[in-house]
Design an enzyme around this catalytic site. Structure first.
Site, PDB file in Angstrom:
ATOM      1  N   ALA A 169       1.144  -1.179  -0.230  1.00 31.56           N
ATOM      2  CA  ALA A 169      -0.069   0.483   0.138  1.00 31.56           C
ATOM      3  C   ALA A 169       0.941   0.920  -0.041  1.00 31.56           C
ATOM      4  O   ALA A 169       0.478   2.218  -0.189  1.00 31.56           O
ATOM      5  CB  ALA A 169      -1.133   0.029   1.178  1.00 31.56           C
ATOM      6  N   ASP A 202      -4.369  -8.513 -16.255  1.00 31.90           N
ATOM      7  CA  ASP A 202      -3.537  -7.617 -17.273  1.00 31.90           C
ATOM      8  C   ASP A 202      -4.408  -6.213 -17.322  1.00 31.90           C
ATOM      9  O   ASP A 202      -5.282  -6.640 -17.793  1.00 31.90           O
ATOM     10  CB  ASP A 202      -3.310  -8.950 -17.912  1.00 31.90           C
ATOM     11  CG  ASP A 202      -2.952  -8.153 -19.254  1.00 31.90           C
ATOM     12  OD1 ASP A 202      -3.181  -7.120 -19.832  1.00 31.90           O
ATOM     13  OD2 ASP A 202      -1.999  -8.664 -19.905  1.00 31.90           O
ATOM     14  N   HIS A 203      -3.719  -5.260 -16.787  1.00 33.94           N
ATOM     15  CA  HIS A 203      -4.313  -3.900 -16.747  1.00 33.94           C
ATOM     16  C   HIS A 203      -5.054  -4.153 -18.402  1.00 33.94           C
ATOM     17  O   HIS A 203      -5.418  -2.692 -18.806  1.00 33.94           O
ATOM     18  CB  HIS A 203      -3.551  -2.879 -16.093  1.00 33.94           C
ATOM     19  CG  HIS A 203      -2.694  -2.338 -16.962  1.00 33.94           C
ATOM     20  ND1 HIS A 203      -1.538  -3.015 -17.280  1.00 33.94           N
ATOM     21  CD2 HIS A 203      -2.632  -0.829 -17.610  1.00 33.94           C
ATOM     22  CE1 HIS A 203      -0.917  -2.340 -18.167  1.00 33.94           C
ATOM     23  NE2 HIS A 203      -1.527  -1.005 -18.114  1.00 33.94           N
ATOM     24  N   LYS A 214      -8.991  -2.234 -20.619  1.00 36.19           N
ATOM     25  CA  LYS A 214      -8.908  -0.367 -20.735  1.00 36.19           C
ATOM     26  C   LYS A 214     -10.225  -0.543 -21.533  1.00 36.19           C
ATOM     27  O   LYS A 214     -10.725  -1.727 -22.721  1.00 36.19           O
ATOM     28  CB  LYS A 214      -7.954  -0.265 -21.932  1.00 36.19           C
ATOM     29  CG  LYS A 214      -6.574   0.162 -21.487  1.00 36.19           C
ATOM     30  CD  LYS A 214      -5.673   0.063 -22.238  1.00 36.19           C
ATOM     31  CE  LYS A 214      -4.250   0.315 -21.523  1.00 36.19           C
ATOM     32  NZ  LYS A 214      -3.694   1.212 -20.635  1.00 36.19           N
ATOM     33  N   HIS A 226       0.102  -8.404 -22.609  1.00 36.88           N
ATOM     34  CA  HIS A 226      -0.866  -7.705 -23.109  1.00 36.88           C
ATOM     35  C   HIS A 226      -0.943  -7.884 -24.420  1.00 36.88           C
ATOM     36  O   HIS A 226      -1.591  -7.483 -24.787  1.00 36.88           O
ATOM     37  CB  HIS A 226       0.006  -6.033 -22.946  1.00 36.88           C
ATOM     38  CG  HIS A 226       0.095  -6.030 -21.477  1.00 36.88           C
ATOM     39  ND1 HIS A 226      -0.124  -6.363 -19.975  1.00 36.88           N
ATOM     40  CD2 HIS A 226       1.227  -4.630 -20.809  1.00 36.88           C
ATOM     41  CE1 HIS A 226       0.250  -5.571 -19.151  1.00 36.88           C
ATOM     42  NE2 HIS A 226       1.573  -4.887 -19.671  1.00 36.88           N
TER      43      HIS A 226
HETATM   44  C1  BG6 Z   1       3.041  -2.692 -17.745  1.00 32.31           C
HETATM   45  C2  BG6 Z   1       4.603  -2.584 -17.765  1.00 32.31           C
HETATM   46  O1  BG6 Z   1       2.678  -3.485 -17.458  1.00 32.31           O
HETATM   47  O2  BG6 Z   1       2.847  -1.237 -18.546  1.00 32.31           O
HETATM   48  C3  BG6 Z   1       5.139  -1.459 -18.471  1.00 32.31           C
HETATM   49  O3  BG6 Z   1       5.226  -3.347 -17.267  1.00 32.31           O
HETATM   50  C4  BG6 Z   1       4.266  -0.055 -19.166  1.00 32.31           C
HETATM   51  O4  BG6 Z   1       6.626  -1.220 -18.536  1.00 32.31           O
HETATM   52  C5  BG6 Z   1       3.454  -0.276 -18.863  1.00 32.31           C
HETATM   53  O5  BG6 Z   1       4.464   0.645 -19.091  1.00 32.31           O
HETATM   54  C6  BG6 Z   1       2.022   0.455 -19.725  1.00 32.31           C
HETATM   55  O6  BG6 Z   1       0.735   0.481 -19.395  1.00 32.31           O
HETATM   56  P1  BG6 Z   1       0.121   1.845 -20.592  1.00 32.31           P
HETATM   57  O7  BG6 Z   1      -0.904   1.709 -19.406  1.00 32.31           O
HETATM   58  O8  BG6 Z   1       0.212   2.905 -20.131  1.00 32.31           O
HETATM   59  O9  BG6 Z   1       0.111   1.080 -21.773  1.00 32.31           O
END
Ligand code: BG6
Length: 489
Positions: free
Chosen positions: A13, A177-178, A182, A240
């Site tokens: 945190a 996996d962010h 999106k 990603h």
């Molecule tokens: C992360 C990586 O998963 O994704 C980073 O560890 C990278 O190195 C980032 O900068 C990119 O994310 P975004 O959302 O800015 O494209």
């Protein structure tokens, strides 16, 4: 609207992710009335912070992210700090006492999210202790959210997975996996499966190639230590980039349920043509940035960055050609590339359609522009179509025109951030936009021979000046097929 209730425990945190993404996302969930008053956040970390210090940190993070200064006392009163030693069993017992207490105060019905936003070496230890010390044994549900990296190759990922699985079932595990949070990545499915204009053409009869680019302007910043052991292949491509390919290539699921979608994505990853160590240089290019310039700013090379070895062989750029050996995609290359310190921040998918059998507007020595469908993921969000229309005044001549459909896509200002959506999904128990273990495993199996070939020096390390679009070798990769990268900015 029913609000999910839970105590969210954030490990790490005091770290960067919590500050930049997690606190502001929780704030927006409250602001947008996705969660009500029955929630609490417990920050755990090694530092001996007090609740007040923690709350003022949370408040700073939100003021910075939202660029506004409001009185946040009411919101931050839901935040509690608990100094913690991950290897000490009594730390877990104390934490459990606190969680039970907060459960009563905030009426959270025993629901708990354990969010691991910290160094991965402790993921297994924490998961196991949470179970052994009884923190997962409540009247409600318990879920664990795991940040990347999920291992650094297939064997290490498998080991980590086994450790976590001793304490949590697969359906309690939310691997982040962010990119899957999106807005425009989530739009890939809708664009594909709800449009009569695209779905019939979405195959090797009509598509020539698909290009996925995710370029960044930033360098490694202060993450040299992590990045040296990761490189672009593990940092971006294994997760990603392959996730985006899976969404682009999967068959229509029979229903929009988590399991049906996952099983289609898994099939794509299974159909990826495996590349052996000796073939890697035919399909992949790795590059590292040297010093360069962008917008009149001088940029240092990767090897000059902090915590990076003078002779580092780590790739800050990777480009590859993927082939998917199934009925729909046989023969269609998927070109993917990602890198740091490139000319622009841009994530885009470009679908290039095949030429029609006979183009009446073809002029000798000139190229007929192909139709392109461009899915703009960031920073712009939306869709662009490139079509051919009549050239003004000249009968018999055509010209390509880009139709920008972006303004019709989104409501504008308020598209939620990836983490906001993912935290909300986890609170509701929807794992669709998280990575299943099978996807993680298959991605590593595809990527491992590539990193092994590179470690053994079986392919050269190309270079590119900081502020450029990558090494020329990546252009050559496409030229060999008679293709080129379409501009992404
Ligand atoms: C992360 C990586 O998963 O994704 C980073 O560890 C990278 O190195 C980032 O900068 C990119 O994310 P975004 O959302 O800015 O494209």
């Amino acid at each position: 609207q029913e609000h999910p209730k839970a105590v969210i425990v954030i490990f790490g945190a005091t770290g960067d992710l919590a500050k930049r993404k997690l606190f502001p996302s929780i704030y927006r969930l409250v602001q947008n009335e996705k969660i009500g008053n029955d929630f609490a956040v417990v920050g755990v970390g090694r530092r001996p912070w007090t609740n007040d210090e923690f709350r003022s940190n949370v408040s700073d993070s939100i003021q910075t992210a939202m660029k506004e200064s409001k009185n946040l006392d009411n919101f931050t009163s839901h935040f509690h700090y608990h100094p913690f030693d991950v290897t000490n069993p009594s730390s877990y017992l104390e934490l459990n006492t606190l969680l039970n207490e907060l459960d009563g105060t905030y009426q959270t019905e025993g629901n708990r999210i354990f969010f691991l936003a910290m160094a991965p070496e402790f993921f297994g230890t924490i998961a196991q202790n949470l179970k052994i010390q009884g923190l997962t044994d409540t009247n409600g549900w318990s879920r664990i959210v795991i940040e990347k990296p999920f291992g650094h190759d297939h064997p290490s990922a498998q080991k980590l997975n086994q450790e976590i699985r001793e304490a949590f079932n697969e359906d309690q595990i939310y691997r982040i996996d962010h990119y899957l949070g999106k807005e425009m990545v989530q739009n890939i499915e809708v664009i594909r499966f709800s449009n009569a204009l695209f779905e019939p053409l979405w195959n090797n009869r009509y598509i020539a190639n698909i290009q996925v680019t995710s370029s960044e302007v930033l360098g490694v910043e202060d993450r040299g230590r992590y990045y040296e052991n990761s490189g672009a292949l593990r940092d971006m491509l294994q997760n990603h980039m392959l996730q985006m390919v899976a969404l682009l290539a999967m068959e229509p699921p029979i229903k929009l349920t988590t399991n049906e979608i996952r099983s289609e994505k898994v099939k794509v990853l299974r159909a990826l043509r495996a590349i052996s160590e000796d073939e890697v240089s035919d399909y992949f290019v790795r590059g590292q940035y040297t010093s360069g310039q962008l917008d009149e700013q001088q940029l240092i090379g990767y090897r000059e960055e902090n915590n990076v070895a003078d002779e580092s062989q780590t790739e800050t750029y990777v480009a590859g050609k993927l082939l998917i050996d199934n009925f729909r995609w046989a023969g269609v290359p998927f070109y993917i590339r990602t890198g740091k310190r490139m000319a622009a921040k841009s994530t885009k998918i470009i679908v290039q359609f095949k030429d029609i059998p006979m183009n009446l507007y073809y002029k000798k020595g000139e190229q007929v522009a192909p139709n392109l469908l461009i899915i703009n993921i960031q920073p712009d969000e939306g869709v662009t179509l490139q079509l051919n229309v009549k050239k003004d005044g000249d009968a018999g001549d055509s010209k390509p025109v880009k139709f920008d459909l972006s303004s019709n896509f989104l409501d504008g200002l308020n598209t939620p951030e990836a983490y906001e959506k993912l935290i909300y999904d986890c609170l509701r128990g929807d794992a669709t936009n998280f990575t299943h273990w099978d996807e993680v495993a298959l991605s590593w199996k595809f990527v491992d021979p590539i990193s092994q070939a590179w470690t053994k020096g079986k392919a050269g390390l190309a270079t590119y000046p900081a502020g450029s679009m990558g090494p020329k070798e990546a252009d050559e990769l496409l030229e060999e097929d008679g293709n080129e990268w379409w501009p992404v900015y």
